[in-house]
Scaffold this motif. Structure first.
Motif, PDB file in Angstrom:
ATOM      1  N   ALA A 154       0.813  -1.220   0.000  1.00 39.70           N
ATOM      2  CA  ALA A 154       0.000   0.000   0.000  1.00 39.70           C
ATOM      3  C   ALA A 154       0.846   1.270   0.000  1.00 39.70           C
ATOM      4  O   ALA A 154       0.295   2.375  -0.032  1.00 39.70           O
ATOM      5  CB  ALA A 154      -0.922   0.001   1.221  1.00 39.70           C
ATOM      6  N   ALA A 155       2.165   1.121   0.043  1.00 42.52           N
ATOM      7  CA  ALA A 155       3.030   2.297   0.136  1.00 42.52           C
ATOM      8  C   ALA A 155       3.257   2.979  -1.213  1.00 42.52           C
ATOM      9  O   ALA A 155       3.663   4.138  -1.265  1.00 42.52           O
ATOM     10  CB  ALA A 155       4.376   1.913   0.756  1.00 42.52           C
ATOM     11  N   GLY A 156       3.025   2.248  -2.312  1.00 42.96           N
ATOM     12  CA  GLY A 156       3.199   2.854  -3.631  1.00 42.96           C
ATOM     13  C   GLY A 156       4.646   3.124  -3.989  1.00 42.96           C
ATOM     14  O   GLY A 156       4.958   4.120  -4.636  1.00 42.96           O
ATOM     15  N   ILE A 157       5.527   2.240  -3.558  1.00 45.71           N
ATOM     16  CA  ILE A 157       6.951   2.417  -3.843  1.00 45.71           C
ATOM     17  C   ILE A 157       7.284   1.796  -5.191  1.00 45.71           C
ATOM     18  O   ILE A 157       7.087   0.598  -5.396  1.00 45.71           O
ATOM     19  CB  ILE A 157       7.807   1.776  -2.739  1.00 45.71           C
ATOM     20  N   ARG A 206      -1.264   2.109  10.190  1.00 43.04           N
ATOM     21  CA  ARG A 206      -1.741   1.887  11.559  1.00 43.04           C
ATOM     22  C   ARG A 206      -2.959   0.983  11.548  1.00 43.04           C
ATOM     23  O   ARG A 206      -3.856   1.143  10.735  1.00 43.04           O
ATOM     24  CB  ARG A 206      -2.093   3.247  12.179  1.00 43.04           C
ATOM     25  N   GLU A 207      -2.973  -0.004  12.450  1.00 44.61           N
ATOM     26  CA  GLU A 207      -4.137  -0.875  12.600  1.00 44.61           C
ATOM     27  C   GLU A 207      -4.519  -1.562  11.276  1.00 44.61           C
ATOM     28  O   GLU A 207      -5.702  -1.587  10.898  1.00 44.61           O
ATOM     29  CB  GLU A 207      -5.333  -0.085  13.151  1.00 44.61           C
ATOM     30  N   LEU A 208      -3.547  -2.110  10.594  1.00 43.70           N
ATOM     31  CA  LEU A 208      -3.795  -2.743   9.295  1.00 43.70           C
ATOM     32  C   LEU A 208      -4.856  -3.832   9.394  1.00 43.70           C
ATOM     33  O   LEU A 208      -4.818  -4.666  10.301  1.00 43.70           O
ATOM     34  CB  LEU A 208      -2.500  -3.329   8.744  1.00 43.70           C
ATOM     35  N   GLU A 244      -5.490   2.983   9.046  1.00 40.01           N
ATOM     36  CA  GLU A 244      -5.111   4.283   8.482  1.00 40.01           C
ATOM     37  C   GLU A 244      -3.730   4.165   7.868  1.00 40.01           C
ATOM     38  O   GLU A 244      -2.805   3.646   8.492  1.00 40.01           O
ATOM     39  CB  GLU A 244      -5.124   5.353   9.570  1.00 40.01           C
ATOM     40  N   ILE A 245      -3.595   4.658   6.635  1.00 40.46           N
ATOM     41  CA  ILE A 245      -2.330   4.603   5.916  1.00 40.46           C
ATOM     42  C   ILE A 245      -2.066   5.984   5.325  1.00 40.46           C
ATOM     43  O   ILE A 245      -2.921   6.545   4.644  1.00 40.46           O
ATOM     44  CB  ILE A 245      -2.352   3.549   4.792  1.00 40.46           C
TER      45      ILE A 245
END
Length: 304
Positions: A146-149, A210-212, A218-219
């Motif tokens: 989900a980081a889009g790297i 947070r709280e995956l 929340e990301i």
């Protein structure tokens, strides 16, 4: 059992029961990191099939099994956690040598990465016992996805930085020299301290997850130096378990004089030869020069 999982358990047996599950084997079972629906059909079948389940917290695992409708007496749950893993591993190995099927499950996610389990696996493999991994949920790969790297250099899993402030700051400073993506884990009571330590990374982006998979997941991606402010903006942002992904460092650029050397070499030599010779002359990393060469002479990609 939640009625919503009755059909899942039935589907698990129907889909997986025909597969082979040899006795005397250790099964490493990934369990959900929050959302109970993230269990695999094979994991459900194996958790019900095995003779015993070694687990980080027997109470947590028992609650998980009951949610799925898997009935295991407490005697079949073996406590194997960070404080007793070396000793408990020998008991697991003895039972495996007697022909039992045993699963290992940590409290959440894939065992033996940041959670216990590695010593059990090492002890089993040391005496030739087969180890079968059942892949599934992982906060590390979930956050990375989900980081889009966009990069091709891979990533480094660092886990938790030291708890003492001075050691943590020193570890954060060392990350300045790491060009690859770095995955960190942190607990809620230390996330603000981690953010302060990471401020030394300046504008380098970090994705905080947070709280995956949970209700209040929340990301967000912010510059490292703004992470403390992001956390402070809402009180809820310091709650839950965290995965922090440090994005790769921007590509380094060769100095102008080295680019001049590279340009002269490209005029007379194939791209790969020019890059290698320029690296030998200037001491610049070959990868940096190769990227520069592609920009200077894009038509030369055919001879590379």
């Amino acid at each position: 059992m939640s009625a919503s999982f009755a059909s899942a358990l039935s589907a698990a047996h129907e889909a997986a029961a025909s597969q082979h599950y040899p006795a005397g084997t250790l099964y490493i079972v990934a369990t959900p990191i929050g959302n109970l629906c993230d269990i695999s059909l094979r994991a459900l079948h194996v958790l019900g099939l095995v003779d015993a389940i070694a687990c980080e917290d027997t109470r947590h695992t028992q609650a998980l099994l009951r949610a799925y409708g898997i009935d295991k007496p407490n005697a079949q749950l073996l406590a194997v956690h960070q404080h007793n893993e070396s000793e408990a591993a020998q008991n697991v190995v003895r039972r495996l040598q007697q022909g039992e099927r045993i699963a290992y499950a940590s409290d959440a996610g894939t065992p033996a990465i940041s959670d216990p389990g590695a010593r059990v696996v090492a002890a089993a493999r040391a005496v030739g016992i087969p180890v079968v991994p059942l892949p599934g949920a992982s906060s590390i790969t979930a956050a990375l996805s989900a980081a889009g790297i966009v990069q091709d250099t891979g990533f480094v899993f660092t886990g938790f930085l030291p708890s003492k402030a001075t050691e943590r700051d020193t570890a954060a400073q060392r990350l300045l020299a790491e060009p690859r993506a770095v995955v960190l884990l942190e607990a809620p009571h230390r996330i603000e301290a981690l953010a302060r330590s990471l401020a030394c990374l300046g504008e380098r982006p970090v994705t905080v997850a947070r709280e995956l998979t949970k209700q209040f997941e929340e990301i967000a991606t912010v510059p490292a130096q703004q992470l403390s402010a992001w956390l402070a903006a809402q009180s809820s942002r310091t709650r839950g378990e965290f995965v922090v992904v440090l994005h790769p460092a921007p590509p380094a650029e060769a100095p102008a004089q080295d680019l001049r050397v590279l340009k002269l070499l490209l005029a007379a030599l194939p791209l790969k030869t020019a890059v290698q010779l320029c690296a030998d002359i200037t001491g610049q990393p070959r990868k940096v020069l190769y990227s520069a060469a592609l920009a200077l002479k894009p038509e030369s990609t055919e001879d590379s």
